[in-house]
Design an enzyme around this catalytic site. Sequence first.
Site, mmCIF file in Angstrom:
data_model
loop_
_atom_site.group_PDB
_atom_site.id
_atom_site.type_symbol
_atom_site.label_atom_id
_atom_site.label_comp_id
_atom_site.label_asym_id
_atom_site.label_seq_id
_atom_site.Cartn_x
_atom_site.Cartn_y
_atom_site.Cartn_z
ATOM 1 N N GLU A 5 29.333 -44.728 -73.632
ATOM 2 C CA GLU A 5 29.492 -44.165 -72.306
ATOM 3 C C GLU A 5 28.541 -42.982 -72.125
ATOM 4 O O GLU A 5 28.500 -42.079 -72.961
ATOM 5 C CB GLU A 5 30.944 -43.690 -72.148
ATOM 6 C CG GLU A 5 31.188 -42.869 -70.922
ATOM 7 C CD GLU A 5 32.417 -41.965 -71.078
ATOM 8 O OE1 GLU A 5 32.983 -41.884 -72.181
ATOM 9 O OE2 GLU A 5 32.789 -41.349 -70.074
ATOM 10 N N ASP B 160 34.648 -41.454 -74.886
ATOM 11 C CA ASP B 160 35.300 -40.185 -75.217
ATOM 12 C C ASP B 160 36.805 -40.383 -75.380
ATOM 13 O O ASP B 160 37.389 -41.265 -74.761
ATOM 14 C CB ASP B 160 35.064 -39.153 -74.097
ATOM 15 C CG ASP B 160 33.624 -38.648 -74.105
ATOM 16 O OD1 ASP B 160 32.965 -38.803 -75.156
ATOM 17 O OD2 ASP B 160 33.176 -38.138 -73.062
ATOM 18 N N ASP C 154 39.202 -40.223 -69.009
ATOM 19 C CA ASP C 154 38.101 -40.995 -68.428
ATOM 20 C C ASP C 154 37.571 -42.029 -69.418
ATOM 21 O O ASP C 154 37.276 -43.167 -69.067
ATOM 22 C CB ASP C 154 36.955 -40.058 -68.016
ATOM 23 C CG ASP C 154 37.211 -39.433 -66.651
ATOM 24 O OD1 ASP C 154 38.133 -39.931 -65.952
ATOM 25 O OD2 ASP C 154 36.509 -38.466 -66.304
ATOM 26 N N ASP D 24 39.203 -39.088 -74.124
ATOM 27 C CA ASP D 24 39.969 -38.455 -73.046
ATOM 28 C C ASP D 24 40.325 -39.515 -72.001
ATOM 29 O O ASP D 24 40.072 -40.693 -72.207
ATOM 30 C CB ASP D 24 39.160 -37.312 -72.416
ATOM 31 C CG ASP D 24 37.828 -37.787 -71.848
ATOM 32 O OD1 ASP D 24 37.645 -39.024 -71.712
ATOM 33 O OD2 ASP D 24 36.975 -36.937 -71.552
#
Length: 658
Positions: A442, A522, A526, A524
């Site tokens: 990403e 990541d 998102d 997280d």
Amino acid sequence: MAYPEGMAVTDDRYGADEIQVLEGLEPVRLRPGMYVGGTGQRALHHLVWEVVDNAVDEALAGHCTEIRVELDGDGVVTVADDGRGIPVGVNRQTGVSALELVFTRLHAGGKFGGGGYKVSGGLHGVGASVVNALSAWLEVEVRREGHLWRQRYERGVTVTPVEQVRPLARDEATGTTVRWRSDDTIFDPGVHLSPTTLAARLREKAYLVRGLRFTLRVPGHEEQVFRSERGLADYVRELNEEREPVHPEVISLYAPDADVPTEVALGWTASADERVYSFCNVVNTVDGGTHVSGLRRALTRCLNVHAWETGRLKRDRGESLEPKDVFEGLTAALSVMLEDPKFEGQTKGRLNNSEAQAAVQSVTQAAFGEWLAARENAAQARAILERCLLGREIRLAKGRISKKLRNAATSIFSDSNLPGKLADTLDNPAVAIDDRELFVVEGDSAGGSAKAARDASTQAILPIRGKILNVLGAKNGRAFDNAEVDNILVALGGRKDAIGKTVVATLEPAMRRYGKVVITADADADGAHIANLLVTLFHELFPRFLSEGRLFLARPPLFRVALPDSSYVYVHTERELQATLKRTRRTGDHVTRFKGLGEMNADQLRETVFEPSTRRLLQISMEDAALVAETVNLLMGSQAGARRVWLEDAARDVEVEV
Ligand code: TSJ
């Protein structure tokens, strides 16, 4: 040759002349395999079918309505019919009763006297004498000409003359009853008749002889009755019970009075396979043969004519259906009656009479052509034609795809069409495809450090920017309008093909460019969302790749804890962090928190994402992916909700092999 007691019969009619007859059955006992195909369970069943088929012949001749089969649980079988009864009169040539000839001479069955059978079943045609030869004892009773007649044999040898037992009662029906016990010095130890096998075959025979009633009695079971009024149409209906029919009524074509009596039943389904059950003289022709070829030609011809006449295919453009298109999803049953059937092949399972092809073809073509053209069948005819046209489309599409794959095979190493953003593995042919990994990363910035951190001989990086398309929301084939989705497909070695307006992605194993894909996002919300969408993409577009366990999720750490000896440990969850701090007696001061992959330097990335011995990966199973796709589907359009879906719930931790 040693003959048992049978030879001692003193009746004059059983003198020296009969030695010939008795000798006649000795070859059967010496080589049972040649007559019933062995000495096992199949052969044992064969005896039953030999006898039953004789009774079926009587039914086909129009003289018998019921056949009863009974097991006594002790190895004794009884088969009885309500036919005319086997003739008992003495044969002029031999001076022996016709009944006795049936049971003591090879190939005598059905061939004696005038007005014998028009057609004869018994694929192997060995007749009742073979059953007699292989039985410890056999008794036959005939109700005929006002009397009950009886004769007994042991190991194929006559032990009693044809006796007139008693007059028939006034309401007593004519018929034949045969009872025997197979010889266990001939059959393998432990073989026995299987009630389910018997039931299955009797059920099948009931479909083949309309109106004929079969009953099966087995100790400990309720009596089973098999009877069909609509013949093969009932059979096809039963065979298709678990399938999705394309048209509501099974089509029945019935020409019992044709030169070659023929019956055909047809039912098209949405399934992909074809099932053709064929029979000659009530015997299953497992390998098909000329009659099946006739059916193939006729159905193909009729549906082509129908397609051309209705304008669904253009004849002048050379458009046509092939037999394959027509038979896809078809369940067909076909039965023909032949006077002199020729069975060929290793197991005599293929019919070889050329007249059968011509006959089936002409009967089917006429009857099915008429059926297709009939106004009341218009809707069903259309549904069938559409099914065949779909079969054709699939065939043509498959052809186009394999042609493209062949063409592509030569250019695959040129890499000219690969996505510009792909940092591919080094062009070293010594590294196997299965050992190559594609990291879908990403964000462009993370992509940059990833490139520095990877082992370029085995690891490739494909950066994707921002959110990727939710393929579940895309219309047929439109997923590839999305550049990121298209890049993934092309990088993997997949191809796109248009079937009409639908774009189909194929990722042939032979065309793969990597053995694994690692989704690198990541840790997280998102990142989780992107991971969810990528997993969904693989689930929808590359299910095979996924099912082979080739899709992984990178698990970058959230924290790093520095230890006193200047080494450190990576930690993946808040909870793990607390435990680690407690165990190492460190405090928050020694903790580094990573906000994303972009914050890691190349060494840290290498250690936590790329280096097989230290990284953590989650293998995504088909079940995990299905769950994710389902959740994504549920939350589609609801962005806030989708963000809360954390893949961790669905995925399971696994040890990843290096
Ligand atoms: F296999 C068998 F021989 F053991 C056997 C034959 C067993 C059973 C259960 C039935 C039969 C059988 C034979 N049932 N019905 C007949 N019919 C004749 O043999 C028959 C009767 C009349 C005439 C005729 O021309 O009048 C001709 C035949 C062949």
